[in-house]
Design a protein around this motif. Structure first.
Motif, short mmCIF file in Angstrom:
data_model
loop_
_atom_site.label_atom_id
_atom_site.label_comp_id
_atom_site.label_asym_id
_atom_site.label_seq_id
_atom_site.Cartn_x
_atom_site.Cartn_y
_atom_site.Cartn_z
N ILE A 294 0.82 -1.22 0.00
CA ILE A 294 0.00 0.00 0.00
C ILE A 294 0.85 1.27 0.00
N PHE A 300 -4.84 6.31 1.95
CA PHE A 300 -5.29 5.06 2.58
C PHE A 300 -6.79 5.09 2.88
N HIS A 305 -8.50 -2.12 6.29
CA HIS A 305 -7.31 -2.74 6.88
C HIS A 305 -7.59 -4.10 7.52
#
Length: 317
Positions: A294, A300, A305
């Motif tokens: 990533i 993000f 996650h």
């Protein structure tokens, strides 16, 4: 003229930094469920607390931030280190692949160690007073300097601060953390576990009072955990030119620690019973690959996650 000196003697530091006293098995199992949606990050009172931390809290800076690098924030207890097992040397309780993990992460990420306050090491004082209405009045006295000292010593013992292959940007402790109020759980603040001769009961503590679910005439022995949440906004407020929600990820074994920033948190499997699990634990090895996968993303914000293990397979197709 009278002079009063305050601080911690070397003899007391040895006690503080050593193993926690044997108070029996204390299980801190309170956490937020993985599928629960608890949105706190925009509540005005919490943002005000974060703003105060930005202005008043000082990180323990070790190295300057690097322009263009993302940010990795790491917990210590049960994430990098099994702090409850006994061993002659701290390195025996270190999570497997720790140095390899930090070396690989450092290529793309600045690294921050953020450890909560460890009250089980006798570095706090809890005062309880039974009121006439059979409720408790309490005071909790903290020693912030000892808290940061514990982090520094443990990282030195693990060889983290002296490793030539990577550098730690800074340390943070409980002083940067905040208490939050949730509709389901009330104030996530101080938890005290009372151990009686025949049963274990738990009390939730807030600054509104202490409530016990047990008979008040039992003789009680107690240890206590100081549980706050870790708002990444403190870091973002101090280093806005380097870090933000778009380039920050935090690893912690407790989801409640990233309640303020759920999108940025990855709940890691806790590393416990080091002597038995060190030969099979490969969590940091897999997470090294995820961080590399990533690292080139601009943001993000769209990642999930909790599905990190399947992400590598997806990007390699």
């Amino acid at each position: 003229m009278k002079i009063m000196m305050m601080g911690t003697t070397e003899e007391n530091l040895v006690k503080v930094l050593g193993p926690a006293p044997d108070v029996g098995e204390v299980i801190n199992d309170f956490d937020i469920g993985d599928d629960e949606d608890v949105k706190l990050e925009c509540m005005e009172e919490h943002l005000a607390k974060i703003e105060r931390r930005v202005k008043t809290y000082e990180v323990k800076k070790l190295n300057d931030p690097r322009k263009g690098k993302k940010l990795l924030v790491l917990d210590v207890d049960y994430t990098l280190f099994d702090h409850r097992s006994n061993a002659e040397k701290a390195v025996e309780l270190m999570r497997p692949y720790l140095h390899e993990f930090l070396t690989r992460a450092y290529v793309h990420y600045d690294i921050v160690i953020w450890c909560k306050y460890n009250c089980k090491s006798n570095n706090g004082l809890l005062l309880l007073k039974l009121n006439q209405n059979k409720t408790f009045q309490y005071s909790l006295l903290l020693t912030a300097a000892t808290s940061m000292k514990w982090i520094e010593v443990k990282m030195k013992e693990l060889g983290v601060t002296s490793n030539p292959n990577y550098k730690i940007a800074f340390f943070m402790d409980h002083g940067a953390m905040i208490t939050v109020h949730t509709p389901s759980y009330g104030v996530i603040d101080v938890r005290i576990i009372f151990k009686t001769l025949s049963l274990i009961t738990m009390a939730k503590c807030s600054f509104n009072g202490l409530f016990l679910h047990t008979y008040l005439n039992h003789k009680m022995y107690f240890s206590f955990d100081h549980d706050f949440t870790k708002p990444l906004g403190v870091i973002w407020g101090k280093y806005p030119e380097y870090y933000s929600s778009h380039n920050t990820i935090m690893f912690d074994d407790l989801r409640r620690n990233f309640l303020m920033n759920p999108q940025s948190g990855l709940k890691i499997r806790p590393f416990k019973n080091a002597h038995m699990s060190r030969s099979t634990d490969v969590e940091l090895h897999g997470l090294s690959q995820y961080l590399e996968d990533i690292a080139d993303l601009e943001s993000f914000s769209l990642l999930k996650h909790k599905r990190w293990e399947s992400y590598h397979k997806k990007v390699r197709k």
